[in-house]
Design a protein around this motif. Structure first.
Motif, PDB file in Angstrom:
ATOM      1  N   ALA A 469      40.515 -25.708 -11.899  1.00 32.95           N
ATOM      2  CA  ALA A 469      41.002 -24.321 -11.881  1.00 32.95           C
ATOM      3  C   ALA A 469      42.000 -24.087 -13.008  1.00 32.95           C
ATOM      4  O   ALA A 469      42.003 -23.018 -13.636  1.00 32.95           O
ATOM      5  CB  ALA A 469      41.644 -24.011 -10.528  1.00 32.95           C
ATOM      6  N   LEU A 470      42.839 -25.095 -13.289  1.00 33.41           N
ATOM      7  CA  LEU A 470      43.826 -24.954 -14.363  1.00 33.41           C
ATOM      8  C   LEU A 470      43.155 -24.777 -15.722  1.00 33.41           C
ATOM      9  O   LEU A 470      43.661 -24.052 -16.584  1.00 33.41           O
ATOM     10  CB  LEU A 470      44.759 -26.169 -14.395  1.00 33.41           C
ATOM     11  CG  LEU A 470      45.833 -26.233 -13.303  1.00 33.41           C
ATOM     12  CD1 LEU A 470      46.596 -27.538 -13.397  1.00 33.41           C
ATOM     13  CD2 LEU A 470      46.790 -25.053 -13.414  1.00 33.41           C
ATOM     14  N   LYS A 471      42.026 -25.420 -15.910  1.00 34.36           N
ATOM     15  CA  LYS A 471      41.336 -25.304 -17.200  1.00 34.36           C
ATOM     16  C   LYS A 471      40.810 -23.889 -17.432  1.00 34.36           C
ATOM     17  O   LYS A 471      40.645 -23.462 -18.576  1.00 34.36           O
ATOM     18  CB  LYS A 471      40.188 -26.312 -17.263  1.00 34.36           C
ATOM     19  CG  LYS A 471      40.662 -27.749 -17.423  1.00 34.36           C
ATOM     20  CD  LYS A 471      39.492 -28.712 -17.499  1.00 34.36           C
ATOM     21  CE  LYS A 471      39.989 -30.151 -17.672  1.00 34.36           C
ATOM     22  NZ  LYS A 471      38.876 -31.116 -17.733  1.00 34.36           N
ATOM     23  N   LYS A 472      40.552 -23.148 -16.354  1.00 32.54           N
ATOM     24  CA  LYS A 472      40.073 -21.769 -16.472  1.00 32.54           C
ATOM     25  C   LYS A 472      41.203 -20.749 -16.343  1.00 32.54           C
ATOM     26  O   LYS A 472      41.019 -19.574 -16.657  1.00 32.54           O
ATOM     27  CB  LYS A 472      39.037 -21.485 -15.381  1.00 32.54           C
ATOM     28  CG  LYS A 472      37.825 -22.391 -15.409  1.00 32.54           C
ATOM     29  CD  LYS A 472      36.912 -22.086 -14.231  1.00 32.54           C
ATOM     30  CE  LYS A 472      35.727 -23.037 -14.167  1.00 32.54           C
ATOM     31  NZ  LYS A 472      34.890 -22.763 -12.971  1.00 32.54           N
ATOM     32  N   CYS A 473      42.353 -21.218 -15.896  1.00 32.25           N
ATOM     33  CA  CYS A 473      43.451 -20.326 -15.520  1.00 32.25           C
ATOM     34  C   CYS A 473      43.967 -19.522 -16.714  1.00 32.25           C
ATOM     35  O   CYS A 473      44.217 -20.066 -17.787  1.00 32.25           O
ATOM     36  CB  CYS A 473      44.583 -21.156 -14.912  1.00 32.25           C
ATOM     37  SG  CYS A 473      45.933 -20.168 -14.283  1.00 32.25           S
ATOM     38  N   GLU A 474      44.140 -18.197 -16.508  1.00 30.60           N
ATOM     39  CA  GLU A 474      44.670 -17.319 -17.552  1.00 30.60           C
ATOM     40  C   GLU A 474      46.113 -16.911 -17.288  1.00 30.60           C
ATOM     41  O   GLU A 474      46.838 -16.555 -18.223  1.00 30.60           O
ATOM     42  CB  GLU A 474      43.797 -16.068 -17.676  1.00 30.60           C
ATOM     43  CG  GLU A 474      42.383 -16.370 -18.137  1.00 30.60           C
ATOM     44  CD  GLU A 474      41.555 -15.107 -18.293  1.00 30.60           C
ATOM     45  OE1 GLU A 474      42.160 -14.021 -18.400  1.00 30.60           O
ATOM     46  OE2 GLU A 474      40.321 -15.201 -18.293  1.00 30.60           O
TER      47      GLU A 474
END
Length: 708
Positions: A469-474
C-alpha cells in the motif's frame, strides 16, 4: 454657545467614528454611550432653537418692536448661557473607558437551521426534551441516534426554543468528536459565553474560570450547555461544567455512552424520518425542480433510497438540485448498488450518498480540495493551514501567486459549504468542520480510489499501511502521532503529502528516510523535537511546502538545500536562530515565523535574499532588528521584497525604521511600531492594522510607508 455647539459637534463626530468601527467589527455599543449621543442630540436641538430665535430678533426693525426685541434677546442670551454650561458638562462626560463590547455569540442558537424539517416525529421529541429542561430534578439529558439522523440539528432547535420561551438565558455549544480536546471544548463554550482565557492558561485553570462563569453570575442566569457528538465517557468536572448547577444536554451515536458512562437522567432516541417527512425535507432542499412532471417520480424514488436519513437526504438533494433527468437516473442506480464490503446496508446508503455528492461537484479542483479536507479531520483551519497544503500540492492549475491561490481556495470552500459538505464553525470564521459521517465516507473513498491514508494509532503506536500500500500511497497523514520516536526509511515512490502530528517528544529521523519519496511536495512535521534534519531531505527537489510548526528546533541549515521551496512555516516553534543558508530560498513565496517568541537572531542579508517573498508573518516573534551591538537583520532588507503583499511585524524601536521604506503592494498587514503591544492569536488574517507609539517625526514617514 455657538462655539460650544461646534466643539460638541466635533466630539460627536469623533465618537461616531469609534461607534462605526465597533459595529463593523461586530461589537455592541455600551448603553452609556448611546445615552450620551441622545443627550448630545437633545441639547444640540435646543441650541438650534436659540439660534433660530436670534435670527427672528434680527429681522425686527420698527421702533414699536424695539422693546419686545430687547426683551427677546435678553431671554435668548439667558437660555444660551445655560445651554453653553450644559454643553460643558456633556463634553466633560464624553470620556468613556470603552465605547463598545463584544457580546457573547448567541446567534447560532437563535437562527433556524436550513436543513431542519418541522415534522411530527421531531415535534414530539422536542416537546419531551422541553419538559425535561423544565424539570428541576433533571440536570443531565441525552439524545442518541445513528450518524446523520439529525441529533445536532435537533438540539440546536431545542436551544432556540428554550431561549424563545425564556427557559434559558444563555446557551453554550461545543462539539466533542472521537478525540476530545479539553482545551478546544473549553474554548468553544467560553466563546459563546463571552469568556476570555489567557493564552497560557492550563486546562485546570480554564476549568476554574469556566465553572465560576457558569455558577457565579449575579443575575442567576439560566445557562444550558450542549455537548455534541460524545463517543466515550467525558469528565465534565475537568472541563469546568458543574452538572449540579446547570442543565447539560448531550448527544451521541451510542446510548450506552450516555446512560451507562455519562449517567444521563433522561435520554431520548432519535429515529430516521418517516417517508412523508423525508420527502418534505428532500423537496425543501432540492427546490422547485422536483415538482416538474418529468422529474417527480424519479426524485421520489431517489428520496426513498435515502431511507429517511436527514444527512443522506440533504447531501443527495443538494447534489442533484437543478440537474438533468439522466443525472437523476444515474444517481438512483448508484444508490441501489449492493453494500460495500464490511458495511451494513444503511451505512452503504449513507456512504454512497456522500460519494454521489462528491462526484457531482462542479470541477476536479473542487473535488481535490474536498478530498484533502476529509483527510485533515473534522476541524479545518482553511486560511493558513489548508492554503499551504493546496498550494504545495499544486491543486490550482495555472495559479502561482499566493493571494490568487487564497481567493481560489475561498471560492471553492464557499461551493463546498453551499453543497452542505463543509460546515462553517460557529465559533471561528477561520475554521470549517465536516460532519463525521461525511468525513468517514470520504476517508473510505480516498483510500480506495486515491491511495490516501490516515494512519491509525493502535496502543500508542502508529499503524502504517503495509509495504504494498505504501508503494501506491499518494498521501499519508497521522494526526495522532502516537508514541513514535523514530522514523525509518519507507518506500513511497508516489507519495506527494506526508504529515505527522507528534506529541512534543524527541524524534529521530534516519538520514535515508526521504530517499524513497522523491515526489514529495508537502511535508508537515508538527509538535516535534528535532535536533537536526536528515540529509536525505535535500533529495526532495519537488518539495513546495515545509511545515515545522510547534516544534523545538536546533540545526535546520539543511533547509537551504530546498531551493524550489515556496512555503516555509515555523509557526510557534521554539527556535533561537535562523540559519544563513535560508538565504538560498530565492523562490520562497510565504514565510511564517509568527509565534516564534524565542527567535533572537536572523543573520544579515537572509531576508533581503528572499526576493520572491509575497507574504511574511512575524507576529509575536523576532523583534531584535539591527541596532548598535547587534549583528542581525535590518528593516532596510525589507526594501528588497518588492512582491510583498502581506506583512505582520513588530518594530519596538521606531528609530530602526528606514525613512525611505515603502510597501507599494501591501494588501493585508498588521504592523506594530513601539514597545509593549499585545499581539493576540489569529492576527495573520486580521484587517489592515497599523498601531503606533511614537514620540518623534517618524510618524509622518511611517504613514507614507503604509498609506495604501
Amino acid at each position: 454657545m455657538k462655539k460650544q455647539v461646534e466643539k460638541l459637534r466635533l466630539a460627536r463626530d469623533t465618537m461616531q467614528h469609534s461607534i462605526d468601527t465597533a459595529i463593523r467589527n461586530g461589537e455592541a455599543i455600551e448603553g452609556v454611550v448611546n445615552n450620551w449621543l441622545k443627550e448630545v442630540d437633545e441639547i444640540t436641538e435646543l441650541a438650534m432653537k436659540v439660534v433660530e430665535g436670534e435670527e427672528e430678533a434680527k429681522t425686527r426693525r420698527s421702533n414699536a418692536a424695539a422693546c419686545l426685541d430687547l426683551k427677546l434677546r435678553h431671554h435668548l442670551s439667558h437660555k444660551a448661557k445655560k445651554i453653553a454650561q450644559a454643553i460643558d458638562v456633556v463634553l466633560e462626560n464624553s470620556k468613556f473607558d470603552r465605547v463598545s463590547y463584544r457580546p457573547a455569540p448567541q446567534g447560532i442558537v437563535t437562527t433556524r437551521s436550513t436543513d431542519y424539517v418541522d415534522s411530527n416525529s421531531r415535534k414530539s421529541t422536542m416537546m419531551r426534551l422541553m419538559e425535561a429542561l423544565i424539570d428541576d430534578k433533571i440536570q443531565l439529558i441525552g439524545v442518541w441516534g445513528m450518524a446523520g439522523v439529525g441529533k445536532s440539528t435537533l438540539v440546536r432547535e431545542v436551544a432556540k426554543e428554550a431561549m424563545k420561551k425564556q427557559l434559558s438565558d444563555e446557551v453554550a455549544i461545543a462539539i466533542v468528536t472521537q478525540s476530545p480536546d479539553l482545551r478546544r471544548i473549553q474554548g468553544e463554550i467560553a466563546e459563546m459565553l463571552g469568556l476570555k482565557f489567557d493564552v497560557e492558561s492550563t486546562v485546570i485553570g480554564r476549568a476554574i474560570l469556566l465553572r465560576q462563569r457558569l455558577t457565579g453570575t449575579n443575575e442567576k442566569k439560566k445557562i444550558h450547555v450542549i455537548l455534541d457528538d460524545i463517543w466515550q465517557n467525558l469528565d465534565l468536572e475537568a472541563i469546568g461544567i458543574p452538572c449540579e448547577e446547570c442543565k447539560v444536554l448531550l448527544t451521541s451515536r451510542n446510548r450506552d455512552v450516555l446512560v451507562c458512562e455519562m449517567g444521563t437522567q433522561k435520554d431520548f432516541g432519535l429515529e430516521v424520518l418517516l417517508e412523508e417527512e423525508a420527502w418534505s425535507l428532500f423537496e425543501k432542499m432540492a427546490g422547485d425542480c422536483v415538482r416538474e412532471p418529468n422529474l417527480r417520480s424519479i426524485a421520489t424514488e431517489v428520496a426513498k433510497e435515502c431511507a429517511g436519513l436527514p444527512l443522506a437526504l440533504v447531501t443527495v438533494s443538494k447534489a442533484l438540485k437543478n440537474k438533468e433527468l439522466y443525472e437523476w437516473k444515474n444517481a438512483l442506480q448508484q444508490l441501489r448498488k449492493p453494500a460495500l464490503g464490511g458495511l451494513t446496508i444503511m451505512q452503504s446508503k449513507i456512504y454512497y450518498s456522500v460519494e454521489l455528492s462528491y462526484k457531482h461537484l462542479e470541477s476536479v479542483e473542487v473535488q481535490d480540495v474536498f478530498l484533502l479536507c476529509s483527510q485533515l479531520g473534522y476541524y479545518i483551519n482553511h486560511e493558513i493551514f489548508l492554503l499551504q497544503y493546496c498550494y504545495g500540492l499544486g491543486l490550482f492549475d495555472g495559479i502561482n501567486i499566493i493571494e490568487d491561490a487564497r481567493n481560489k481556495l475561498r471560492t471553492i470552500l464557499r461551493i463546498l459549504k453551499d453543497s452542505c459538505l463543509l460546515l462553517q464553525s460557529p465559533y471561528s470564521s477561520k475554521h470549517l468542520r465536516m460532519h463525521d459521517v461525511v468525513c468517514d465516507a470520504m476517508k473510505l473513498i480516498a483510500s480506495r480510489d486515491h491511495n490516501m491514508f490516515v494512519a491509525r494509532v493502535d496502543g500508542g503506536l502508529i499503524e502504517w499501511p503495509d509495504a504494498n500500500a505504501l508503494k501506491k500511497c499518494e498521501a499519508l497523514i497521522s494526526f495522532e502521532g502516537g508514541d513514535v520516536h523514530e522514523l525509518k526509511e519507507m518506500e513511497c515512490p508516489e507519495l506527494r503529502l506526508f504529515s505527522l502530528l507528534g506529541r512534543d517528544h524527541a524524534l529521530q529521523i534516519s538520514d535515508n528516510f526521504f530517499e524513497g519519496m522523491r515526489k514529495l511536495k508537502v511535508l508537515d512535521l508538527t509538535k516535534m523535537q528535532l535536533s537536526s534534519l536528515p540529509s536525505s531531505l535535500q533529495l526532495l527537489e519537488n518539495l513546495q511546502t515545509l511545515c515545522l510548526d510547534q516544534c523545538v528546533l536546533e540545526d535546520i541549515s539543511l533547509i537551504g538545500k530546498l531551493t524550489n521551496l515556496a512555503i516555509l512555516s515555523l509557526h510557534t516553534s521554539k527556535i533561537s536562530q535562523l540559519p544563513r543558508e535560508m538565504g538560498f530560498l530565492t523562490r520562497l513565496r510565504l514565510l511564517n515565523l509568527s509565534g516564534c517568541s524565542k527567535l533572537e537572531v536572523i543573520p544579515p542579508n537572509v531576508l533581503s535574499s528572499l526576493v520572491a517573498l509575497e507574504e511574511l508573518y512575524m507576529g509575536n516573534s523576532f523583534v531584535k532588528w539591527k541596532a548598535e551591538g547587534l549583528n542581525n537583520a535590518s528593516l532596510a532588507e525589507l526594501k528588497h521584497l518588492s512582491h510583498l503583499t502581506a506583512l505582520n511585524i513588530h518594530i519596538p524601536n521606531a528609530n530602526n525604521l528606514p525613512k525611505d521604506l515603502l510597501f507599494e503592494k501591501l494588501q493585508r498587514y498588521v504592523i506594530f511600531v513601539g514597545d509593549k503591544w499585545d499581539w493576540s492569536d489569529g492576527q495573520e488574517e486580521a484587517s489592515p492594522t497599523l498601531k503606533l507609539k511614537l514620540n518623534t517625526s517618524f510618524q509622518l514617514e511611517i504613514g507614507k510607508a503604509f498609506n495604501n
